[in-house]
Motif scaffolding. Structure first.
Motif, PDB file in Angstrom:
ATOM      1  N   ASN A 195       0.833  -1.200   0.000  1.00 61.95           N
ATOM      2  CA  ASN A 195       0.000   0.000   0.000  1.00 61.95           C
ATOM      3  C   ASN A 195       0.871   1.254   0.000  1.00 61.95           C
ATOM      4  N   VAL A 197       0.692   5.938  -0.611  1.00 60.44           N
ATOM      5  CA  VAL A 197      -0.065   7.174  -0.796  1.00 60.44           C
ATOM      6  C   VAL A 197       0.658   8.018  -1.829  1.00 60.44           C
ATOM      7  N   ASP A 201      -3.816  10.499  -2.290  1.00 61.11           N
ATOM      8  CA  ASP A 201      -4.742   9.397  -2.532  1.00 61.11           C
ATOM      9  C   ASP A 201      -4.086   8.064  -2.195  1.00 61.11           C
ATOM     10  N   ASN A 202      -4.930   7.096  -1.797  1.00 61.96           N
ATOM     11  CA  ASN A 202      -4.454   5.780  -1.391  1.00 61.96           C
ATOM     12  C   ASN A 202      -4.505   4.794  -2.554  1.00 61.96           C
ATOM     13  N   ARG A 251      -7.468   2.369  -3.531  1.00 65.06           N
ATOM     14  CA  ARG A 251      -7.924   1.814  -2.256  1.00 65.06           C
ATOM     15  C   ARG A 251      -9.171   2.532  -1.809  1.00 65.06           C
ATOM     16  N   GLU A 254     -10.639   5.730   3.789  1.00 63.32           N
ATOM     17  CA  GLU A 254     -10.656   5.316   5.186  1.00 63.32           C
ATOM     18  C   GLU A 254     -12.068   5.427   5.752  1.00 63.32           C
TER      19      GLU A 254
END
Length: 279
Positions: A195, A197, A201-202, A251, A254
């Protein structure tokens, strides 16, 4: 009670603040196309007698004097030394482009030339894999982002005679255990996920390695690894190729951000209903 908790002014204020959150979220522009470059190299290996070659210049420049994309070992009995390479034909370097959410694109190949040999054999190795990413679309071109994966390898050069730990068409398959440090392995898809950033943005960078999977407990033990290990077994006296491919996925935001957006929508709905009651 409703009137005491939510006055007309407080609803307006809450709506304005949360509407701004929704607006900011909507204004984010995810990357749709990426430029990427992969650099791979073995930064250490054992025992003595194993040699490294095909140095990766990028990793050398990061302070890794030994970043070999090809390891070779053993004394040939007629068909050459055994070797393990990660994109060795291009010194561990590969570059290209891909789209977010699209199918994975091929990068380097893991190639194990499994040859009948005598003498010293590879026992263990440490691999550094650095992926450089840059936004191509939407333009203008973005800045470089570097994300890395590290791998520990355990290798077992098996005797070329039955009985074999692994069912083998030609006795006996060698065993290569892979431990991707800090990356989640999905045994169903044979993939590793990192993962990251980028520009707020993820995303997830997902490496697929054809042929990699969970090994039997007997194979793990034979290679000196714990039960449930994963990796490859390779056919004797054959060039064993395993394609590596890369994809990038968005992704999901959150949970806290999702809740905030939902609260904004609720607040705006309250404001509209209250306006209807008072009109």
């Amino acid at each position: 009670m409703f009137k005491k908790l939510f006055t007309k002014g407080s609803i307006k204020g809450l709506t304005a603040v949360l509407a701004t959150v929704v607006s900011c979220s909507a204004m984010a522009t995810p990357v749709t196309q990426w430029e990427f470059e992969v650099n791979s190299g073995f930064t250490s290996f054992a025992p003595a007698g194993v040699t490294g070659s095909n140095q990766n210049a990028f990793l050398n420049g990061l302070g890794n004097p030994m970043a070999a994309s090809l390891l070779s070992w053993g004394t040939s009995t007629g068909s050459g030394q055994s070797s393990l390479g990660i994109g060795a034909a291009t010194n561990g370097n590969f570059n290209g482009s891909l789209f977010t959410g699209a199918p994975a694109v091929n990068t380097v190949e893991v190639i194990h030339n499994n040859r009948p040999i005598t003498g010293a054999s590879l026992g263990s190795a440490h691999l550094l894999d650095v992926i450089r990413l840059k936004r191509l679309l939407p333009g203008p071109t973005g800045s470089d982002l570097f994300t890395g994966l590290t791998f520990d390898f355990k290798f077992k050069e098996t005797p070329n005679q039955n009985p074999c730990t692994v069912a083998s068409p030609t006795p006996c398959n060698d065993i290569l255990v892979v431990d991707a440090l800090g990356a989640g392995f999905d045994p169903v898809t044979g993939s590793l996920t990192q993962n990251f950033v980028y520009e707020g943005d993820n995303y997830a960078a997902i490496l697929h390695i054809v042929g990699m999977g969970v090994l039997s407990n007997a194979a793990c033990a034979d290679a000196g690894a714990a039960a449930g290990c994963y990796g490859f077994t390779t056919v004797e006296n054959q060039e064993n190729r395993f394609q590596v491919s890369l994809e990038i996925q968005n992704r999901i935001p959150e949970p806290a951000s999702v809740g905030l957006v939902g609260l904004a929508l609720v607040a705006m709905g309250m404001a509209r209903r209250r306006k209807g009651v008072n009109s």
